[in-house]
Design an enzyme around this catalytic site. Structure first.
Site, PDB file in Angstrom:
ATOM      1  N   ASP A  70      -0.060  -1.517   7.032  1.00 36.73           N
ATOM      2  CA  ASP A  70      -0.328  -1.418   5.597  1.00 36.73           C
ATOM      3  C   ASP A  70      -1.825  -1.500   5.305  1.00 36.73           C
ATOM      4  OD1 ASP A  70       2.373  -1.278   5.099  1.00 36.73           O
ATOM      5  OD2 ASP A  70       2.551  -3.324   4.342  1.00 36.73           O
ATOM      6  N   GLN A  73      13.761   7.099   5.888  1.00 36.03           N
ATOM      7  CA  GLN A  73      14.025   5.875   5.142  1.00 36.03           C
ATOM      8  C   GLN A  73      13.896   6.152   3.649  1.00 36.03           C
ATOM      9  OE1 GLN A  73      11.904   2.473   6.721  1.00 36.03           O
ATOM     10  NE2 GLN A  73      11.760   1.562   4.715  1.00 36.03           N
ATOM     11  N   ASP A  74      14.854   5.672   2.865  1.00 38.52           N
ATOM     12  CA  ASP A  74      14.787   5.746   1.408  1.00 38.52           C
ATOM     13  C   ASP A  74      14.596   4.342   0.852  1.00 38.52           C
ATOM     14  OD1 ASP A  74      15.297   8.452   1.541  1.00 38.52           O
ATOM     15  OD2 ASP A  74      17.238   8.359   0.572  1.00 38.52           O
ATOM     16  N   ASP A 118      -2.177  -6.379  -4.047  1.00 36.62           N
ATOM     17  CA  ASP A 118      -2.857  -5.340  -4.816  1.00 36.62           C
ATOM     18  C   ASP A 118      -4.036  -5.902  -5.612  1.00 36.62           C
ATOM     19  OD1 ASP A 118      -1.031  -3.551  -3.793  1.00 36.62           O
ATOM     20  OD2 ASP A 118       0.141  -3.379  -5.639  1.00 36.62           O
ATOM     21  N   LYS A 156       5.449  10.917   2.190  1.00 40.40           N
ATOM     22  CA  LYS A 156       6.548  10.443   1.355  1.00 40.40           C
ATOM     23  C   LYS A 156       6.854  11.407   0.238  1.00 40.40           C
ATOM     24  CE  LYS A 156       3.627   6.834   0.169  1.00 40.40           C
ATOM     25  NZ  LYS A 156       3.363   5.482  -0.254  1.00 40.40           N
ATOM     26  N   HIS A 175      -1.720   2.292  -1.988  1.00 40.97           N
ATOM     27  CA  HIS A 175      -1.229   1.990  -0.649  1.00 40.97           C
ATOM     28  C   HIS A 175      -1.289   3.209   0.257  1.00 40.97           C
ATOM     29  CE1 HIS A 175       1.486  -1.055  -2.929  1.00 40.97           C
ATOM     30  NE2 HIS A 175       0.294  -1.571  -2.706  1.00 40.97           N
ATOM     31  N   HIS A 211      -1.523   6.169  -2.349  1.00 41.78           N
ATOM     32  CA  HIS A 211      -0.602   6.421  -3.452  1.00 41.78           C
ATOM     33  C   HIS A 211      -0.437   5.145  -4.272  1.00 41.78           C
ATOM     34  CE1 HIS A 211       3.557   6.386  -5.124  1.00 41.78           C
ATOM     35  NE2 HIS A 211       3.109   7.519  -5.615  1.00 41.78           N
ATOM     36  N   TYR A 247      11.581   6.451  -3.190  1.00 47.44           N
ATOM     37  CA  TYR A 247      10.707   6.932  -2.124  1.00 47.44           C
ATOM     38  C   TYR A 247      11.569   7.407  -0.964  1.00 47.44           C
ATOM     39  CZ  TYR A 247       7.538   3.509  -4.287  1.00 47.44           C
ATOM     40  OH  TYR A 247       6.794   2.777  -5.155  1.00 47.44           O
TER      41      TYR A 247
END
Length: 183
Positions: free
Chosen positions: A143, A48-49, A168, A72, A63, A119, A132
């Site tokens: 998560d 996945q990008d 966050d 990643k 995260h 990260h 990413y």
């Protein structure tokens, strides 16, 4: 393109492209399967990008994913960011080690973040685009977020934080996040 070991984080790498510049601008390869294979990474593992755009001062992170984690490849494709990795793999020789980098659209350096590492980054320019490439489809149920201002980590963010997501801003400190990840 060459791979550079990140000594503070076992298994992390910087991939530095060779840039070819002239009066038109520049050209560089930002992904090379053979170079990834040369350091033991499977280039076909990435599924996945994603891309984020942030205004100057925006902070995203810290995260990581629970369960099997998520590896990643991270690259600032435009602008400049202060990027941070924290090793949260209990059996790693660099457990609780951290490393920071300035990633920029000028250099197109890619950072490989191993699964099990947290990260985050702060945009140093307005805007800053971060690309990413991750090795598992995103599952929000996995998560984990750690407070970017946790005193135990004492990350020296270079700018005042102008904005961060609610997730966050309200994230628990490192110790609590690690307990949540294990449960």
């Amino acid at each position: 393109m060459k791979a550079i070991d990140v000594p503070e984080i076992d298994g992390a790498y910087l991939f530095e492209p060779t840039s070819h510049a002239d009066e038109r601008g520049f050209f560089c390869r930002t992904f090379d399967a053979d170079v990834l294979r040369s350091v033991g990474l499977d280039p076909d593992a990435f599924v996945q990008d994603s891309l984020s755009r942030s205004a100057g001062g925006v902070l995203r992170g810290l995260h990581l994913r629970s369960g099997a984690g998520e590896a990643k490849l991270v690259r600032c494709s435009y602008g400049k960011v202060f990027d941070v990795v924290v090793d949260l793999r209990p059996h790693s020789p660099t457990y609780l080690g951290r490393a920071s980098f300035e990633l920029s659209g000028e250099t197109q350096v890619t950072l490989y973040v191993p699964a099990g590492c947290a990260h985050g980054f702060q945009a140093l320019t307005d805007p800053a685009d971060v690309s990413y490439r991750i090795d598992r489809p995103h599952d929000p149920a996995e998560d984990v977020t750690i407070a970017f201002d946790d005193p135990e980590l004492a990350i020296p963010w270079p700018l005042p934080v102008t904005s961060a997501s609610r997730r966050d801003r309200e994230a628990p400190g490192l110790a609590e996040a690690l307990r949540q990840r294990e449960s």
